[in-house]
Design a protein around this motif. Structure first.
Motif, PDB file in Angstrom:
ATOM      1  N   GLY A  68     -10.097 -39.909   8.845  1.00  0.00           N
ATOM      2  CA  GLY A  68     -10.960 -41.195   9.360  1.00  0.00           C
ATOM      3  C   GLY A  68     -10.543 -41.729  10.650  1.00  0.00           C
ATOM      4  O   GLY A  68     -10.534 -42.681  11.117  1.00  0.00           O
ATOM      5  N   ARG A  69     -10.099 -40.558  11.572  1.00  0.00           N
ATOM      6  CA  ARG A  69      -9.610 -41.078  12.694  1.00  0.00           C
ATOM      7  C   ARG A  69     -10.672 -40.490  13.798  1.00  0.00           C
ATOM      8  O   ARG A  69     -10.541 -40.777  15.016  1.00  0.00           O
ATOM      9  CB  ARG A  69      -8.376 -40.443  13.169  1.00  0.00           C
ATOM     10  CG  ARG A  69      -6.960 -40.758  12.336  1.00  0.00           C
ATOM     11  CD  ARG A  69      -6.942 -42.540  12.399  1.00  0.00           C
ATOM     12  NE  ARG A  69      -5.723 -42.706  11.466  1.00  0.00           N
ATOM     13  CZ  ARG A  69      -5.511 -44.083  11.558  1.00  0.00           C
ATOM     14  NH1 ARG A  69      -6.078 -44.874  12.184  1.00  0.00           N
ATOM     15  NH2 ARG A  69      -4.313 -44.271  10.837  1.00  0.00           N
TER      16      ARG A  69
ATOM     17  N   LEU B 226      -8.640 -31.272   8.524  1.00  0.00           N
ATOM     18  CA  LEU B 226      -8.039 -30.296   9.260  1.00  0.00           C
ATOM     19  C   LEU B 226      -7.559 -28.885   8.153  1.00  0.00           C
ATOM     20  O   LEU B 226      -6.494 -29.082   7.968  1.00  0.00           O
ATOM     21  CB  LEU B 226      -6.729 -30.615   9.928  1.00  0.00           C
ATOM     22  CG  LEU B 226      -6.007 -29.851  11.032  1.00  0.00           C
ATOM     23  CD1 LEU B 226      -6.777 -29.371  12.104  1.00  0.00           C
ATOM     24  CD2 LEU B 226      -4.670 -30.417  11.341  1.00  0.00           C
ATOM     25  N   ASN B 227      -8.484 -27.942   8.054  1.00  0.00           N
ATOM     26  CA  ASN B 227      -8.483 -27.304   6.904  1.00  0.00           C
ATOM     27  C   ASN B 227      -9.018 -25.722   7.473  1.00  0.00           C
ATOM     28  O   ASN B 227      -9.914 -25.341   6.947  1.00  0.00           O
ATOM     29  CB  ASN B 227      -9.404 -27.583   5.557  1.00  0.00           C
ATOM     30  CG  ASN B 227      -9.275 -26.807   4.443  1.00  0.00           C
ATOM     31  OD1 ASN B 227      -8.064 -26.217   4.227  1.00  0.00           O
ATOM     32  ND2 ASN B 227     -10.272 -26.860   3.725  1.00  0.00           N
ATOM     33  N   GLU B 228      -7.768 -25.203   8.135  1.00  0.00           N
ATOM     34  CA  GLU B 228      -8.023 -23.840   8.531  1.00  0.00           C
ATOM     35  C   GLU B 228      -7.710 -22.837   7.520  1.00  0.00           C
ATOM     36  O   GLU B 228      -6.693 -23.117   7.034  1.00  0.00           O
ATOM     37  CB  GLU B 228      -7.532 -23.437   9.951  1.00  0.00           C
ATOM     38  CG  GLU B 228      -8.032 -24.260  11.047  1.00  0.00           C
ATOM     39  CD  GLU B 228      -7.192 -25.271  11.518  1.00  0.00           C
ATOM     40  OE1 GLU B 228      -6.386 -25.863  10.858  1.00  0.00           O
ATOM     41  OE2 GLU B 228      -7.307 -25.540  12.768  1.00  0.00           O
TER      42      GLU B 228
END
Length: 304
Positions: free
Chosen positions: A114-115, A121-123
């Motif tokens: 929510g930023r 951030l799911n590499e």
């Protein structure tokens, strides 16, 4: 030196994870630690505190994490001991408990925070390899060590291998195995930051003082440039702005009224306090420049 290999981070339980490297000591750090600003001046940090406003801690972990570009350390003032960790890349770091240092080395988040990024951030399958360099020493020794080691790690030589049928003695006889670009060692405070060819007989030269005012070796230092380099001599220099794109004499800085009343002097080779400077060209012999703590100076040099 601590080497780590982390990943891929498992996600089958449906939970995101942040992996940290945590060092625990018996030092009394008084909930205080220090992080670097782009590898230069060290910034003091305190747990759940901001120097300019009253801090309301709603994120006890994230709210105490700070950027660590190259180093983080804690001190025990009563023992005069400093525990320092140098990194090989920028990471987030903190000291959430007394005597502890932690650095985030990997993470995989399954939901957007929510930023503003708009994605998690799911590499997938990401493996991280790196190193942390740890020192424990008296404060004065530790300061000199982390300054010098920080530069060495930032500019670490690359190792290259090639196939050859020659023996080492034969190879050594054919090729120059050593080269020194300087005719003398620079003072320990000074780092040659930039040496760049600008054109025929012109180079960009940038020098920095590595220590700040409250550290050892914080005295101003003079460097003679005429015969500093082995491949050429410097005939004259003109000081430029930090970015190297304009004469320093052309700068007309705004004058601000500040509470501490500190001025912004432009160094001993320039008249005035940043406004209306007189352009000076320093010529050999005797081209001497002075560096104060944390100062960076940029020059255009004519060589011969």
């Amino acid at each position: 030196e601590f080497e780590f290999t982390i990943g891929p981070i498992p996600f089958q339980d449906g939970l995101g994870k942040e992996v940290v490297s945590r060092f625990s000591t018996d030092l009394d750090s008084s909930s205080t630690w220090y992080t670097d600003a782009n590898g230069r001046e060290m910034q003091k940090r305190r747990l759940n505190y901001r120097p300019t406003w009253k801090f309301n801690s709603t994120e006890p972990v994230a709210g105490n994490y700070y950027p660590v570009n190259s180093r983080i350390f804690i001190r025990d003032e009563s023992k005069d001991v400093q525990f320092t960790v140098l990194t090989d890349r920028s990471q987030g770091g903190s000291s959430l408990n007394n005597g502890q240092v932690e650095l985030m080395v990997h993470r995989r988040c399954l939901h957007d925070d929510g930023r503003g990024v708009g994605e998690a951030l799911n590499e997938t399958g990401l493996v991280v390899r790196g190193s942390h360099f740890v020192s424990l020493d008296h404060t004065s020794n530790a300061t000199v060590l982390h300054r010098e080691l920080g530069e060495a790690l930032m500019l670490m030589p690359w190792l290259a291998l090639l196939p050859s049928n020659e023996t080492y003695p034969s190879y050594k006889d054919k090729y120059n195995m050593e080269y020194a670009g300087l005719t003398m060692d620079l003072p320990p405070q000074v780092h040659l930051l930039t040496l760049e060819l600008l054109g025929d007989k012109k180079i960009l030269l940038r020098l920095e003082h590595q220590f700040q005012a409250d550290e050892p070796l914080n005295t101003p230092v003079n460097i003679t440039l005429d015969n500093l380099f082995t491949a050429f001599k410097i005939a004259q220099v003109t000081e430029l702005t930090l970015g190297g794109n304009a004469d320093l004499s052309s700068v007309h800085r705004l004058q601000w009224n500040t509470k501490d009343k500190e001025g912004m002097g432009m160094g001993p080779a320039w008249n005035g306090n940043g406004s209306g400077n007189v352009r000076q060209v320093l010529k050999a012999p005797g081209i001497v420049v002075s560096l104060s703590p944390m100062q960076i100076r940029t020059f255009e040099a004519t060589i011969e």
